[in-house]
Design a protein around this motif. Structure first.
Motif, short mmCIF file in Angstrom:
data_model
loop_
_atom_site.label_atom_id
_atom_site.label_comp_id
_atom_site.label_asym_id
_atom_site.label_seq_id
_atom_site.Cartn_x
_atom_site.Cartn_y
_atom_site.Cartn_z
N LEU A 405 0.82 -1.21 0.00
CA LEU A 405 0.00 0.00 0.00
C LEU A 405 0.86 1.26 0.00
CD1 LEU A 405 -2.78 -1.13 2.49
CD2 LEU A 405 -3.10 -0.59 0.07
N MET A 406 1.98 1.24 0.70
CA MET A 406 2.88 2.39 0.68
C MET A 406 3.36 2.66 -0.74
SD MET A 406 3.17 3.73 3.73
CE MET A 406 4.75 4.48 4.11
N THR A 407 3.67 1.60 -1.47
CA THR A 407 4.08 1.75 -2.87
C THR A 407 2.91 2.28 -3.71
OG1 THR A 407 5.61 -0.10 -2.62
CG2 THR A 407 5.06 0.56 -4.85
N LEU A 408 1.70 1.78 -3.40
CA LEU A 408 0.51 2.20 -4.14
C LEU A 408 0.25 3.69 -3.99
CD1 LEU A 408 -1.81 0.92 -5.87
CD2 LEU A 408 -3.13 0.81 -3.76
N VAL A 409 0.57 4.27 -2.83
CA VAL A 409 0.35 5.70 -2.62
C VAL A 409 1.64 6.50 -2.86
CG1 VAL A 409 -1.55 5.34 -1.01
CG2 VAL A 409 0.78 5.57 -0.11
N ALA A 434 -3.50 5.10 2.76
CA ALA A 434 -3.05 3.70 2.75
C ALA A 434 -3.67 2.94 3.91
CB ALA A 434 -1.52 3.65 2.84
N ARG A 435 -3.75 3.56 5.08
CA ARG A 435 -4.36 2.90 6.23
C ARG A 435 -5.82 2.57 5.95
NH1 ARG A 435 -4.83 6.02 11.90
NH2 ARG A 435 -6.06 7.37 10.54
N ALA A 436 -6.54 3.50 5.32
CA ALA A 436 -7.95 3.25 4.99
C ALA A 436 -8.07 2.11 3.98
CB ALA A 436 -8.59 4.53 4.45
N LEU A 437 -7.15 2.05 3.02
CA LEU A 437 -7.23 1.03 1.97
C LEU A 437 -6.83 -0.35 2.48
CD1 LEU A 437 -5.71 2.96 -1.08
CD2 LEU A 437 -8.13 2.56 -0.54
N ALA A 438 -6.16 -0.40 3.63
CA ALA A 438 -5.73 -1.70 4.16
C ALA A 438 -6.90 -2.62 4.45
CB ALA A 438 -4.91 -1.49 5.45
N MET A 439 -8.09 -2.06 4.61
CA MET A 439 -9.27 -2.86 4.90
C MET A 439 -10.02 -3.28 3.62
SD MET A 439 -9.06 -3.02 8.12
CE MET A 439 -10.62 -3.81 8.46
N ALA A 466 -7.92 9.81 -7.42
CA ALA A 466 -8.55 9.47 -8.70
C ALA A 466 -7.94 8.19 -9.27
CB ALA A 466 -8.40 10.63 -9.69
N ASP A 467 -6.60 8.05 -9.17
CA ASP A 467 -5.93 6.84 -9.67
C ASP A 467 -6.37 5.61 -8.89
OD1 ASP A 467 -4.59 8.38 -11.50
OD2 ASP A 467 -2.72 8.49 -10.35
N LEU A 468 -6.43 5.74 -7.56
CA LEU A 468 -6.84 4.61 -6.72
C LEU A 468 -8.28 4.22 -7.01
CD1 LEU A 468 -5.21 5.68 -3.32
CD2 LEU A 468 -4.44 3.85 -4.84
N GLN A 469 -9.11 5.20 -7.24
CA GLN A 469 -10.51 4.91 -7.56
C GLN A 469 -10.62 4.14 -8.86
OE1 GLN A 469 -13.17 8.28 -8.52
NE2 GLN A 469 -14.60 7.39 -7.05
#
Length: 546
Positions: A405-409, A434-439, A466-469
């Protein structure tokens, strides 16, 4: 030519006086009577340090190593402390960014303004009170007798900021320094504050040094602009000249990062599945008790909306509009009084904690201030894995996911072992995401998640979301008071006022052709709304070319 009110030449400030730790590097700056100079730059550019140097309020660890500072032709950078105390409020004064921390929470605001007169004049108590009430009226405060007797927490953010302005101007100083005085304010309160500063400048001929990172504010208030980056002056120009013809790449990037108030092209509605839906959502707060009559405050009333997978729904409005109340109800951080909240088809509005827990992983929140929402005593990796561990994910697996997730953000995976204070504000907000996406949520609630960030960092975080969405198909509920941000990220927009939805529809319709007077007022008050910053010209010229 008039003698300048403030003249700074070759100013250098360094940590512990060390040449290799310079925070301000040879700043030149001049402000004439009745002129507003905007000092612009991102966090760490040296703007606020410059203001503190002028006021003689530099922390002991920071030393002025070179240059001079003159106020009305008098050298003040090496003035003794008694001389500086006399100059403050009488010749120069400062408005700080956050009035709630600058004001004394246990003293009535009228008394706090009165203290300035008591320290710097020979007026009696009655005459001082008269002057204070006159000053409060001049900054357009209502019911000045009542507010005079009020404590800071009993006033709105805009009223507290007006108290700070009244306190700063009560002795009619020739120089007013305003350090990010509108950053945390609603758009209409911000517009009122800027209008007030212009009015007082014209009436009293006060010179204003206005510190900001908001180019929209610059377009509305500044006569001249000085742009700083990492302690160095990038350029200094008259405002319109800078907005039309920026000389440096850095200034051009700052301007292009300003969110446009023109809504983005709508994304096709593919009838994606509904991930969040509310019906008649209401929150009422009751105050009172056995011997006190119960008083009810309706914070949100019959709020109904639908959020689909892969889309962003914005809720905009001023403080007290109910938008954060709605977000907290959806997250079940507070219990709604009535109505339904359906997450993935399940009504969670009244579920008890034990039954709610399995559903919590489906909806996560990103708060406004990541420094307050991240635990400062533990590494950020531990903060990220806390949720998964609570749901039974093995620690090794959770930590591996945290590094992904750190890499993702767009942060290094190794950064999981660092503490929150070792990151910038924008990086901390990425960690909160990233913490929110961990779930692996289906719904992400962003509550003013970019409002406290520099404009360029804000643009980076918005692009990231926008990219994550696009990658994860998130449904995003985006809470904001910034219409420019809403225009850039939202597919649909809800406008709330006094707890009620007054307008709801596609962002392109609501923001481009608003129907409700309140929505029109919000758009009209937005700073810099007439400027097409990305193309360095007013929107009127862009439309003519089109």
């Amino acid at each position: 030519m008039n003698k300048p009110v403030l003249d700074i030449r070759g100013l250098r400030i360094a940590l512990d006086g060390r040449a290799d730790q310079e925070l301000v590097k040879g700043l030149d700056l001049t402000i004439q009577p009745g002129e507003t100079m905007c000092l612009v730059g991102e966090s760490g550019s040296g703007k606020s340090i410059t203001a503190l140097a002028v006021m003689g309020l530099l922390p002991k660890a920071l030393k002025m190593t070179a240059g001079r500072i003159e106020l009305l032709g008098e050298t003040i950078h090496n003035a003794p402390a008694p001389k500086l105390r006399k100059l403050r409020t009488t010749a120069m004064s400062m408005i700080f960014q956050e009035p709630m921390t600058a004001l004394n929470p246990v003293a009535k605001v009228g008394r706090q303004i009165d203290e300035v007169l008591e320290a710097h004049s020979n007026l009696g108590a009655k005459e001082r009170k008269r002057r204070v009430l006159e000053m409060m009226e001049s900054v357009h405060l209502p019911e000045v007798e009542r507010i005079y007797r009020s404590y800071p927490h009993q006033l709105s953010g805009g009223q507290r900021q007006r108290i700070m302005i009244a306190m700063a101007l009560i002795m009619q100083p020739q120089l007013l320094i305003a350090d990010e005085p509108t950053t945390a304010l609603d758009v209409t309160t911000q517009a009122q504050t800027l209008s007030l500063l212009r009015e007082l400048r014209e009436k009293q001929g006060t010179a204003v040094l206005f510190i900001t990172h908001d180019m929209g504010v610059v377009a509305d208030i500044a006569d001249d602009v000085t742009v700083m980056k990492l302690g160095e002056v990038m350029e200094a120009q008259p405002t319109e000249q800078l907005l039309r013809h920026p000389r440096t790449d850095y200034t051009r990037e700052l301007l292009k990062a300003v969110p446009s108030h023109v809504p983005r092209p709508p994304r096709a509605d593919d009838n994606a599945p509904v991930v969040l839906q509310t019906q008649a959502l209401t929150k009422v707060y009751s105050q009172g008790g056995w011997l006190v009559k119960t008083r009810e405050t309706v914070a949100a009333k019959e709020v109904a909306f639908t959020l689909r997978k892969g889309r962003t729904l914005g809720i905009v409005g001023e403080s007290g509009s109910g938008k954060t109340t709605v977000a907290r109800c959806i997250m079940r951080l507070i219990d709604p009084t009535s109505g339904t909240i359906e997450i993935d088809g399940t009504d969670i509005a009244t579920l008890p904690p034990r039954e709610l827990k399995p559903h919590r992983r489906k909806f996560q929140i990103v708060f406004q201030d990541p420094m307050r929402s991240l635990n400062p005593r533990i590494e950020v990796g531990q903060s990220i894995i806390e949720g998964p561990l609570n749901f039974g994910v093995p620690r090794k697996q959770a930590m591996a996911r945290a590094r992904e997730l750190m890499t993702l953000v767009d942060l290094p995976a190794s950064a999981v072992d660092r503490f929150p204070h070792q990151f910038s504000g924008g990086q901390r907000q990425r960690i909160a995401i990233a913490r929110a996406l961990a779930m692996d949520p289906e719904v992400l609630v962003a509550d003013e998640a970019v409002s406290a960030l520099d404009v360029s960092v804000q643009a980076q975080v918005l692009r990231l979301m926008a990219d994550l969405q696009a990658k994860l198909g998130l449904g995003i509920l985006f809470i904001t008071h910034d219409l420019g941000v809403a225009a850039q990220i939202c597919d649909d927009v809800i406008v709330m006022q006094h707890g009620v939805i007054v307008e709801y529809g596609p962002a392109g319709e609501v923001l481009a052709t608003p129907q409700h007077p309140y929505t029109k007022a919000l758009i009209e008050a937005a700073p810099g709304r007439h400027w097409d910053f990305a193309n360095f010209r007013p929107f009127s010229e862009s439309r003519q070319d089109a």
